[in-house]
Motif scaffolding. Structure first.
Motif, PDB file in Angstrom:
ATOM      1  N   MET A 154       5.178   8.710  68.069  1.00 34.11           N
ATOM      2  CA  MET A 154       5.915   8.538  66.831  1.00 34.11           C
ATOM      3  C   MET A 154       5.263   7.485  65.946  1.00 34.11           C
ATOM      4  N   ARG A 155       4.812   6.403  66.589  1.00 32.99           N
ATOM      5  CA  ARG A 155       4.228   5.295  65.862  1.00 32.99           C
ATOM      6  C   ARG A 155       2.975   5.760  65.124  1.00 32.99           C
ATOM      7  N   ASP A 156       2.167   6.596  65.781  1.00 33.81           N
ATOM      8  CA  ASP A 156       0.903   7.021  65.197  1.00 33.81           C
ATOM      9  C   ASP A 156       1.075   8.047  64.076  1.00 33.81           C
ATOM     10  N   LEU A 157       1.989   8.962  64.263  1.00 30.38           N
ATOM     11  CA  LEU A 157       2.026  10.104  63.357  1.00 30.38           C
ATOM     12  C   LEU A 157       3.267  10.158  62.486  1.00 30.38           C
ATOM     13  N   SER A 158       4.114   9.133  62.590  1.00 24.74           N
ATOM     14  CA  SER A 158       5.359   9.195  61.839  1.00 24.74           C
ATOM     15  C   SER A 158       5.070   9.147  60.354  1.00 24.74           C
ATOM     16  N   GLY A 159       5.937   9.734  59.585  1.00 23.37           N
ATOM     17  CA  GLY A 159       5.776   9.702  58.139  1.00 23.37           C
ATOM     18  C   GLY A 159       5.081  10.942  57.602  1.00 23.37           C
ATOM     19  N   ASP A 160       4.430  11.704  58.475  1.00 28.62           N
ATOM     20  CA  ASP A 160       3.769  12.922  58.017  1.00 28.62           C
ATOM     21  C   ASP A 160       4.724  14.102  58.213  1.00 28.62           C
ATOM     22  N   LYS A 161       5.185  14.680  57.113  1.00 30.18           N
ATOM     23  CA  LYS A 161       6.167  15.769  57.185  1.00 30.18           C
ATOM     24  C   LYS A 161       5.549  17.068  57.709  1.00 30.18           C
ATOM     25  N   GLY A 162       4.226  17.093  57.770  1.00 33.37           N
ATOM     26  CA  GLY A 162       3.553  18.296  58.278  1.00 33.37           C
ATOM     27  C   GLY A 162       3.335  18.254  59.780  1.00 33.37           C
ATOM     28  N   VAL A 163       3.915  17.242  60.436  1.00 29.06           N
ATOM     29  CA  VAL A 163       3.789  17.111  61.889  1.00 29.06           C
ATOM     30  C   VAL A 163       5.172  17.053  62.505  1.00 29.06           C
ATOM     31  N   PHE A 164       5.395  17.858  63.529  1.00 25.00           N
ATOM     32  CA  PHE A 164       6.675  17.828  64.235  1.00 25.00           C
ATOM     33  C   PHE A 164       6.386  17.608  65.719  1.00 25.00           C
ATOM     34  N   ILE A 165       7.078  16.638  66.320  1.00 23.65           N
ATOM     35  CA  ILE A 165       6.793  16.292  67.712  1.00 23.65           C
ATOM     36  C   ILE A 165       8.014  16.537  68.576  1.00 23.65           C
ATOM     37  N   ARG A 166       7.797  17.165  69.711  1.00 22.72           N
ATOM     38  CA  ARG A 166       8.897  17.425  70.632  1.00 22.72           C
ATOM     39  C   ARG A 166       8.448  17.142  72.055  1.00 22.72           C
ATOM     40  N   SER A 167       9.212  16.331  72.773  1.00 22.11           N
ATOM     41  CA  SER A 167       8.914  16.093  74.181  1.00 22.11           C
ATOM     42  C   SER A 167       9.862  16.893  75.043  1.00 22.11           C
ATOM     43  N   MET A 168       9.331  17.460  76.100  1.00 22.32           N
ATOM     44  CA  MET A 168      10.192  18.166  77.045  1.00 22.32           C
ATOM     45  C   MET A 168       9.935  17.642  78.440  1.00 22.32           C
ATOM     46  N   ALA A 169      10.996  17.269  79.139  1.00 25.78           N
ATOM     47  CA  ALA A 169      10.832  16.787  80.507  1.00 25.78           C
ATOM     48  C   ALA A 169      11.275  17.879  81.461  1.00 25.78           C
ATOM     49  N   SER A 170      10.888  17.721  82.691  1.00 23.47           N
ATOM     50  CA  SER A 170      11.222  18.700  83.716  1.00 23.47           C
ATOM     51  C   SER A 170      12.719  18.750  83.944  1.00 23.47           C
ATOM     52  N   ARG A 171      13.219  19.941  84.251  1.00 25.49           N
ATOM     53  CA  ARG A 171      14.603  20.034  84.706  1.00 25.49           C
ATOM     54  C   ARG A 171      14.600  20.869  85.980  1.00 25.49           C
ATOM     55  N   GLY A 172      13.946  20.312  86.975  1.00 31.41           N
ATOM     56  CA  GLY A 172      13.921  21.024  88.253  1.00 31.41           C
ATOM     57  C   GLY A 172      12.746  21.965  88.349  1.00 31.41           C
ATOM     58  N   ALA A 173      13.025  23.254  88.406  1.00 33.61           N
ATOM     59  CA  ALA A 173      11.995  24.241  88.695  1.00 33.61           C
ATOM     60  C   ALA A 173      10.943  24.327  87.595  1.00 33.61           C
ATOM     61  N   VAL A 174       9.701  24.548  88.004  1.00 29.03           N
ATOM     62  CA  VAL A 174       8.599  24.750  87.072  1.00 29.03           C
ATOM     63  C   VAL A 174       8.883  25.961  86.195  1.00 29.03           C
ATOM     64  N   GLY A 175       9.347  27.033  86.842  1.00 29.59           N
ATOM     65  CA  GLY A 175       9.576  28.283  86.123  1.00 29.59           C
ATOM     66  C   GLY A 175      10.500  28.064  84.941  1.00 29.59           C
ATOM     67  N   GLY A 176      11.580  27.314  85.169  1.00 26.80           N
ATOM     68  CA  GLY A 176      12.540  27.038  84.113  1.00 26.80           C
ATOM     69  C   GLY A 176      11.899  26.306  82.947  1.00 26.80           C
ATOM     70  N   LEU A 177      11.073  25.323  83.276  1.00 23.73           N
ATOM     71  CA  LEU A 177      10.409  24.539  82.241  1.00 23.73           C
ATOM     72  C   LEU A 177       9.439  25.417  81.440  1.00 23.73           C
ATOM     73  N   ALA A 178       8.698  26.257  82.140  1.00 23.35           N
ATOM     74  CA  ALA A 178       7.742  27.132  81.465  1.00 23.35           C
ATOM     75  C   ALA A 178       8.479  28.077  80.522  1.00 23.35           C
ATOM     76  N   ARG A 179       9.639  28.584  80.967  1.00 22.46           N
ATOM     77  CA  ARG A 179      10.398  29.502  80.113  1.00 22.46           C
ATOM     78  C   ARG A 179      10.976  28.777  78.901  1.00 22.46           C
ATOM     79  N   ALA A 180      11.504  27.588  79.121  1.00 25.25           N
ATOM     80  CA  ALA A 180      12.037  26.809  78.007  1.00 25.25           C
ATOM     81  C   ALA A 180      10.919  26.482  77.020  1.00 25.25           C
TER      82      ALA A 180
END
Lengths: 336, 336
Positions: A113-139
């Motif tokens: 966020m610190r590096d790229l904040s302020g640029d409206k042409g950039v959208f950042i999303r973090s996703m953490a694991s919720r158990g199974a790999v398969g579930g994460l890959a599908r999400a």
């Protein structure tokens, strides 16, 4: 708090970032509204270049993703004759298959966020694991679909590590970049984990460190092993993509323009050859198979009383039934 | 070449190593004879201590497994008053989730053979990936079951890497040992990959190298984070297992007796507390769930004409249907 899927879709297509963030949360949590919105958005997807970026911790992956994003967002640096308004818009999906235990996803996000904040042409999303790999890959696949529909032209799917989770998540990307660095034992690791096979582009980051030449040599040998047709046959070079090995120093930006070019070249290769269509079909088949599995187990569980399962489980634990036998009885015993 | 399951079972229970090897191949290939034999053998299983050993390449994992095996096979070194005939018999299952590309499994097997060959109380089996992680984890569970029934008292399940594949495979083990080494960036990696959570015993191998103290410190902090109840409460220490952090030098054998003791202590903890039963039930439930999923998809595929699936896939690729919608149509369209 609740919002109609139709209104949500309209806002997302209009470029409302807050609504997009809300939609992604609904999708991640598999809320009905999110899935409905995704269905309405789906026809607008399919335009973005989906780029997977993976590598072990310590390879400087996040810095490289940031630098690449800055470069893609600054087209005057890239080609002097490009209108700044035509620059790529970039979405970064940082997927951390580790558990909340480490808090990695959140930490990474803050630095980002610190590096790229302020640029409206950039959208950042973090996703953490919720158990199974398969579930994460599908999400991840669904989140990427929504970002694609929202109009981001490059979607960078960054995964931490070098294991099977990354291979699963790479199935979402059209172009996969594998990052290594000298002195981490990563060249061995990259080969061991079978991650080389998923690489369309190889990057040796921190190429100013001692050992960089050796890392490149090892990668080159491994590639020669994996693409023997290229080293023995001539003339069909344009029909086979041999992963280039690029050198970068993410901290200074060295090699980033070459990486951006290689990404464009790989995308062109996918379009010109039949490979792009073949890849899209294979990826979607694998995704539908997974969704079908999820659906079948849900249906089965709903139709069958829990009691029988538990009874059979006890028999298996008492070594009276082998697990496969138990499952056969469970399925045959289904009154339908 | 073919052999009756009943005769195979008798030979395996009699200790015929050649028949055991053949059975494991039949099980790995999911041949009907192998699965039948496994069902007959199943009541004889459930006695072995199943030990998972994992860690990134370069941690000296294989050397450590070899040393531990030698130690377990040589009880006069272990306790002076043990009858050599009562020594543990050891089976090593080396699982390499990387693809045949690297040839890792075969290579490892050869090095192994040289060190431990000639000891009839040791059985070594390498398993390489065959596509999906899930498939490998299931095959591993069945192979371990057969070795357990064949009478090996310690089964060491060694996996390469630090990713989700290892976490999946660890579900087969009762005690999981995670190996790190200084200077590999592994302490970071262990934490990132969420592998610490599966550790019952932590080993810092190559503890004579510089940086070993730092590695131990990092592991200790991570553990403190993961087991806050232990650091805040007193008195219930016996009901919670806090993973010990051991130091070893596998090449010289230093720390191996302590590792063997820790394995015994963890097994005792599992037996004395309710944890062993809880773990067995949870592991078996997860295995049955997976087998059930496999069965349901097989059944569905057999009952449904391929044509509809392909038609829907085309519509999804043309962005006319979202993947989830397609799967719903597929399942509703089922004539049953």
């Amino acid at each position: 708090m609740s919002i109609e899927p139709k209104r949500l879709v309209e806002s997302v297509l209009r470029g409302d970032r807050l609504c997009l963030a809300r939609l992604l949360t609904l999708i991640e949590n598999e809320e009905e509204e999110g899935l409905q919105a995704l269905q309405q958005l789906y026809p607008s997807s399919g335009k973005a270049h989906l780029i997977g970026i993976t590598g072990a911790p310590g390879t400087g992956k996040s810095t490289l993703v940031n630098r690449l994003t800055e470069y893609l967002r600054n087209p005057t640096e890239r080609h002097e004759d490009i209108d700044p308004a035509e620059a790529d818009s970039v979405a970064i999906v940082a997927v951390d298959p580790s558990s909340p235990f480490s808090g990695g996803a959140i930490l990474g996000d803050r630095i980002r966020m610190r590096d790229l904040s302020g640029d409206k042409g950039v959208f950042i999303r973090s996703m953490a694991s919720r158990g199974a790999v398969g579930g994460l890959a599908r999400a991840t696949a669904s989140v990427v679909e929504a970002l694609d529909a929202a109009g981001y032209s490059k979607i960078l799917i960054e995964t931490v590590g070098a294991g099977q989770a990354e291979v699963e998540i790479a199935k979402t990307a059209q172009t996969t970049v594998v990052i290594t660095a000298p002195g981490l034992g990563d060249e061995v690791q990259a080969i061991k984990a079978g991650i080389l096979e998923i690489a369309d582009i190889l990057v040796v980051n921190k190429c100013d460190l001692p050992g960089a030449d050796n890392t490149k040599r090892v990668l080159h040998s491994a590639l020669t092993l994996g693409y023997p047709q290229h080293t023995t046959k001539e003339g069909n070079a344009q029909s086979v993509w041999v992963p280039p090995i690029l050198s970068t120093i993410a901290t200074t930006g060295e090699g980033i323009p070459e990486l951006a070019s290689a990404l464009d070249e790989h995308r062109e290769y996918l379009e010109v050859s039949n490979e792009g269509k073949r890849q899209a079909r294979e990826q979607m088949r694998s995704r539908m198979d997974q969704l079908l599995r999820d659906h079948l187990i849900k249906e089965f569980t709903a139709q069958n009383p829990d009691g029988q399962y538990e009874e059979l489980l006890e028999k298996v634990l008492a070594r009276k039934l082998e697990p496969r036998q138990a499952v056969e009885i469970l399925v045959r015993g289904n009154p339908e």
